[in-house]
Design a protein around this motif. Structure first.
Motif, PDB file in Angstrom:
ATOM      1  N   LEU A 198       0.828  -1.208   0.000  1.00 47.55           N
ATOM      2  CA  LEU A 198       0.000   0.000   0.000  1.00 47.55           C
ATOM      3  C   LEU A 198       0.864   1.260   0.000  1.00 47.55           C
ATOM      4  N   LEU A 199       1.863   1.252   0.854  1.00 46.79           N
ATOM      5  CA  LEU A 199       2.705   2.432   1.000  1.00 46.79           C
ATOM      6  C   LEU A 199       3.560   2.665  -0.235  1.00 46.79           C
ATOM      7  N   VAL A 200       4.035   1.585  -0.837  1.00 50.96           N
ATOM      8  CA  VAL A 200       4.839   1.724  -2.051  1.00 50.96           C
ATOM      9  C   VAL A 200       4.014   2.325  -3.183  1.00 50.96           C
ATOM     10  N   TYR A 201       2.746   1.917  -3.276  1.00 46.76           N
ATOM     11  CA  TYR A 201       1.871   2.448  -4.325  1.00 46.76           C
ATOM     12  C   TYR A 201       1.426   3.886  -4.059  1.00 46.76           C
ATOM     13  N   GLY A 202       1.687   4.388  -2.856  1.00 46.07           N
ATOM     14  CA  GLY A 202       1.375   5.784  -2.570  1.00 46.07           C
ATOM     15  C   GLY A 202       0.027   6.032  -1.937  1.00 46.07           C
ATOM     16  N   ALA A 203      -0.624   4.986  -1.426  1.00 48.67           N
ATOM     17  CA  ALA A 203      -1.920   5.163  -0.784  1.00 48.67           C
ATOM     18  C   ALA A 203      -1.770   5.833   0.576  1.00 48.67           C
ATOM     19  N   THR A 204      -2.815   6.522   1.011  1.00 44.86           N
ATOM     20  CA  THR A 204      -2.889   7.008   2.377  1.00 44.86           C
ATOM     21  C   THR A 204      -3.440   5.865   3.214  1.00 44.86           C
ATOM     22  N   VAL A 205      -2.628   5.342   4.129  1.00 45.94           N
ATOM     23  CA  VAL A 205      -2.974   4.129   4.867  1.00 45.94           C
ATOM     24  C   VAL A 205      -3.328   4.473   6.308  1.00 45.94           C
ATOM     25  N   VAL A 206      -4.472   3.990   6.754  1.00 43.34           N
ATOM     26  CA  VAL A 206      -4.911   4.168   8.140  1.00 43.34           C
ATOM     27  C   VAL A 206      -4.971   2.796   8.793  1.00 43.34           C
ATOM     28  N   LEU A 207      -4.061   2.546   9.738  1.00 42.99           N
ATOM     29  CA  LEU A 207      -4.082   1.298  10.506  1.00 42.99           C
ATOM     30  C   LEU A 207      -5.036   1.480  11.681  1.00 42.99           C
ATOM     31  N   VAL A 208      -6.038   0.624  11.736  1.00 46.31           N
ATOM     32  CA  VAL A 208      -7.085   0.766  12.758  1.00 46.31           C
ATOM     33  C   VAL A 208      -6.883  -0.272  13.857  1.00 46.31           C
ATOM     34  N   ARG A 209      -6.851   0.183  15.099  1.00 42.21           N
ATOM     35  CA  ARG A 209      -6.747  -0.746  16.225  1.00 42.21           C
ATOM     36  C   ARG A 209      -8.072  -1.499  16.350  1.00 42.21           C
ATOM     37  N   GLY A 210      -8.049  -2.784  16.023  1.00 40.23           N
ATOM     38  CA  GLY A 210      -9.280  -3.571  16.047  1.00 40.23           C
ATOM     39  C   GLY A 210      -9.333  -4.502  14.858  1.00 40.23           C
ATOM     40  N   ASN A 211     -10.454  -5.188  14.684  1.00 39.39           N
ATOM     41  CA  ASN A 211     -10.596  -6.159  13.603  1.00 39.39           C
ATOM     42  C   ASN A 211     -11.156  -5.511  12.342  1.00 39.39           C
ATOM     43  N   TYR A 212     -11.456  -6.338  11.358  1.00 36.44           N
ATOM     44  CA  TYR A 212     -11.946  -5.838  10.074  1.00 36.44           C
ATOM     45  C   TYR A 212     -13.268  -5.091  10.231  1.00 36.44           C
TER      46      TYR A 212
END
Length: 414
Positions: free
Chosen positions: A172-186
């Motif tokens: 994701l980061l290599v492709y340039g997306a803005t990534v939000v890691l969420v504490r918790g499950n899907y």
């Protein structure tokens, strides 16, 4: 924009207007997922196997006549689809089945079946002149969207559970997306993404919400039909998380029946991990709907306790006279090595879950000896190397010395 299709709710049958932000049925809410419906009476006789072949394309766009994309200029310039379908005589002999074929979806651009959905999703975003796109994902849909958004120069925002494999987050980061890691499950990530999509006006790529994404996934089934020269498999095994992949297969074969190209649907067998199997539980209980619950499995791509596309998933299994199978994490890990060593296909845990389900049914004597079977491997094993390492012994460490090599190889060398 004149459309070649209409939308129809799978629960109440309503047909909402085709608009950029219409994803689910206004009457039924999020549970009211929508089918994309074409005028099959107009297409029957005009769209044939020869039509697909005449396109000359070896990607999913050979099925352009059965896809909802309005402008060819919207199509992202990445080759998606026409992945190999391998016949495995070894698996057929081992499990007493007439034919076993393995569809390797790890050969797509970002190494999963989700690329089919993202290709169509990004194309629809451009059709609707959207300025940004977003989704929640356990990993594969996220990396897929990031790659296709990059080539389309479309900003994307991706919400993933904090436990998502590092390899997928790196993509994701290599492709340039803005990534939000969420504490918790899907489920938690999905809810937060849904709020943000509404708040900021992004286009929603979530496959269980956006009806066009399943249309991309259905091309996997269309390819299987062609690659088997229209000799339909008796059963197709595929892993189930949100329910979108098995829904895509159902849609493919339903469209082919409506076009008169095949007579009956193959039996669709959905396979879930024992620790996270809400769709299988509902199917086994004969329930009308799926009960959302927490769950856990090492197969992160199908670790979905709240499957939003449950209605289509249950319909796919029931109307195809199929089945649901549950497998343990241990069975999934052993499936990784067995599939690689027999068919030469290296799948991630969720990808080989389908094979684990096939193996379980075959060993239980639930598959006829005269049957033709297809196993769809949805993602490449390099997506989750940590899990792969759990399935194999440690390598042999030696000094750069022939004597040490001979001593440690022992009786292995031959």
């Amino acid at each position: 924009m004149a459309e070649r299709y209409m939308l129809r709710c799978v629960l109440c049958g309503a047909s909402p207007k085709v608009e950029a932000r219409v994803y689910t049925c206004p009457r039924c809410g999020l549970d009211g997922t929508l089918d994309v419906c074409y005028d099959m009476s107009a297409l029957r006789g005009r769209v044939t196997g020869e039509t697909f072949e005449a396109s000359g394309r070896r990607d999913l766009w050979r099925y352009e006549s059965l896809l909802p994309v309005a402008a060819r200029t919207s199509i992202p310039p990445l080759q998606v689809g026409w992945t190999p379908l391998y016949a495995s005589a070894k698996l057929a002999e081992t499990y007493g089945v007439a034919e076993v074929h393995v569809k390797d979806e790890g050969r797509n651009p970002t190494a999963s079946l989700k690329d089919r959905a993202s290709a169509v999703g990004v194309a629809k975003a451009l059709d609707f002149e959207q300025k940004a796109i977003a989704c929640a994902s356990t990993g594969n849909a996220a990396s897929s969207l990031a790659g296709f958004s990059a080539v389309a120069d479309l900003p994307c925002y991706i919400f993933v559970p904090e436990r998502a494999p590092a390899a997928k987050v790196a993509q994701l980061l290599v492709y340039g997306a803005t990534v939000v890691l969420v504490r918790g499950n899907y489920a938690v990530a999905f809810d937060l993404a849904t709020w943000a999509i509404e708040r900021f006006g992004w286009y929603n790529r979530n496959c269980a919400i956006n009806p066009y994404l399943v249309e991309g996934k259905k091309t996997c089934g269309l390819e299987i039909a062609e690659q088997l020269a229209w000799r339909m498999p008796h059963r197709i095994f595929i892993s189930v998380g949100d329910g979108c992949c098995i829904s895509g297969l159902y849609k493919a074969f339903r469209d082919l029946v409506d076009l008169g190209l095949i007579d009956t649907l193959p039996r669709l067998v959905g396979v879930q991990a024992e620790g996270c199997a809400p769709v299988a539980e509902a199917f086994d209980a004969g329930a009308e709907r799926v009960t959302f619950r927490s769950g856990d499995t090492l197969a992160d791509s199908i670790a979905v306790g709240a499957p939003r596309n449950w209605a289509k998933a249950l319909r796919a299994v029931r109307e195809s006279r199929g089945d649901m199978v549950r497998v343990t994490d241990g069975e999934i890990l052993s499936a990784m090595t067995e599939l690689a060593r027999t068919a030469g296909v290296f799948g991630e845990p969720a990808g080989v879950t389908a094979f684990a389900g096939f193996r379980k049914m075959a060993l239980a004597g639930k598959i006829g000896r005269d049957e033709r079977v297809v196993i769809v491997v949805t993602g490449n094993g390099l997506k989750d190397v940590d899990s792969a390492r759990k399935a194999v012994p440690e390598p042999i460490l030696v000094e750069p010395d022939p004597e040490d090599l001979l001593r440690k190889l022992g009786n292995i060398a031959r």
